[in-house]
Design an enzyme around this catalytic site. Structure first.
Site, short mmCIF file in Angstrom:
data_model
loop_
_atom_site.label_atom_id
_atom_site.label_comp_id
_atom_site.label_asym_id
_atom_site.label_seq_id
_atom_site.Cartn_x
_atom_site.Cartn_y
_atom_site.Cartn_z
N TYR A 159 0.84 -1.21 0.00
CA TYR A 159 0.00 0.00 0.00
C TYR A 159 0.87 1.25 0.00
O TYR A 159 0.63 2.18 -0.78
CB TYR A 159 -0.91 -0.03 1.22
CG TYR A 159 -1.87 1.13 1.32
CD1 TYR A 159 -2.95 1.24 0.43
CD2 TYR A 159 -1.73 2.09 2.32
CE1 TYR A 159 -3.84 2.30 0.53
CE2 TYR A 159 -2.62 3.14 2.43
CZ TYR A 159 -3.68 3.24 1.54
OH TYR A 159 -4.56 4.29 1.64
N LYS A 163 1.02 3.96 -3.06
CA LYS A 163 0.62 5.35 -2.85
C LYS A 163 1.78 6.32 -3.10
O LYS A 163 1.57 7.43 -3.58
CB LYS A 163 0.06 5.52 -1.44
CG LYS A 163 -1.31 4.87 -1.25
CD LYS A 163 -2.33 5.37 -2.27
CE LYS A 163 -3.74 4.94 -1.96
NZ LYS A 163 -4.72 5.38 -2.98
#
Length: 310
Positions: A159, A163
């Site tokens: 993640y 991002k």
């Protein structure tokens, strides 16, 4: 007082908008006058989102498909054009979580997160950029980042990487699409959602929010936590004509807090004639570089039981 920001005549796509933050974005864009293409993998959630928008006087249609494949990106853009005649705004929000520490993370979990967040952002933005350049009237692209991508976060290898990559892509696209008058910005949201509610320290805060209770100052300011509705106004502004001069930025929003993130830059520099040996690096590090070292992870003030009470 400033005049209300309107999006009448504009068409927006919001991926992952069946619930949570994405739903708040779609509803806010529609309330401002935009016609919205709602997207989710959950057909029931997508239809509920469309119903909520239309019942409030807005206009929306649903596309039920997973973000990531090029076919989904093309379908989203073609639906916007076939249903509403054009495309003006893309909000690339769809995402999944498969949190695991590094040594327990399976390949499939890593690939799922990268495929949705990173590849999904790439494919949808590419499809939207092609259409916006063809129209020749500019446009707005908003991609969604995370504090994890800015600082790293325990258990979120995939993640955080995705991002961080989203921010890097957006800064690059802001350069490539500048001539076409298409702005590209990153929103880094923090809000109380179903995901936030699973974090033990925020359990009571989330329950209070669900009961409609006012959140305490420390939560809304230092923790930058409010509801999804506190994030949505930034999306509306970035979708509007009024943000035409803003591109390539990473903007944080949540609760009472609005912030602008810096890009990575050199924090300390020194030179040595002829280059560096390992011993010279070891000698220079404590005095020149150690004072400028940065911590990893998201640091927040403590949230004890007394602070949660309004």
């Amino acid at each position: 007082m400033s005049a209300p920001i309107g999006l009448t005549g504009k068409v927006a796509i919001v991926t992952g908008s069946g619930q949570g933050l994405g739903l708040a974005y779609a509803k806010a864009l529609a309330a401002a006058g935009a016609q919205v293409v709602v997207n989710d993998v959950d057909a029931a959630a997508a239809e509920r989102a469309v119903a909520a928008i239309t019942e409030a006087g807005g206009t929306a249609v649903a596309v039920v498909a997973p973000v990531g494949p090029t076919s989904t990106a093309d379908l989203l853009v073609s639906t916007a054009v076939e249903e509403f005649g054009r495309l003006d705004v893309l909000v690339a929000n769809a995402g999944v979580l498969r949190d695991r520490v590094l040594w327990k993370m399976a390949d499939a979990d890593f690939d799922d997160v990268i495929g949705t967040h990173l590849r999904g952002t790439f494919t949808t933005v590419r499809a939207a950029a092609i259409r916006l350049r063809e129209q020749g009237e500019g446009g707005r692209i908003v991609v969604i980042g995370s504090p994890a991508g800015q600082h790293g976060n325990f258990g979120q290898t995939s993640y955080a990487a995705a991002k961080a990559g989203v921010v890097a892509m957006a800064r690059t696209w802001s350069l490539e699409l500048a001539r076409a008058q298409v702005t590209v910005n990153v929103v880094v949201p923090t809000a109380i959602t179903a995901m936030t509610a699973t974090i033990p320290v925020y359990k009571e805060v989330a329950e209070a929010y669900e009961r409609g209770e006012a959140l305490p100052r420390v939560v809304r300011r230092e923790h930058a936590l409010g509801g999804p509705e506190d994030v949505a106004p930034l999306i509306v502004w970035l979708a509007s004509d009024g943000s035409a001069g803003v591109t390539g930025q990473a903007i944080g929003v949540g609760g009472d807090k609005l912030s602008l993130y810096s890009y990575s830059e050199e924090l300390a520099v020194t030179y040595r004639e002829g280059g560096w040996s390992a011993e010279a690096i070891a000698e220079a590090w404590p005095s020149t570089f150690a004072p400028a070292g940065q911590p990893s992870g998201i640091t927040l003030p403590p949230l004890d039981a007394d602070a949660v009470a309004p």
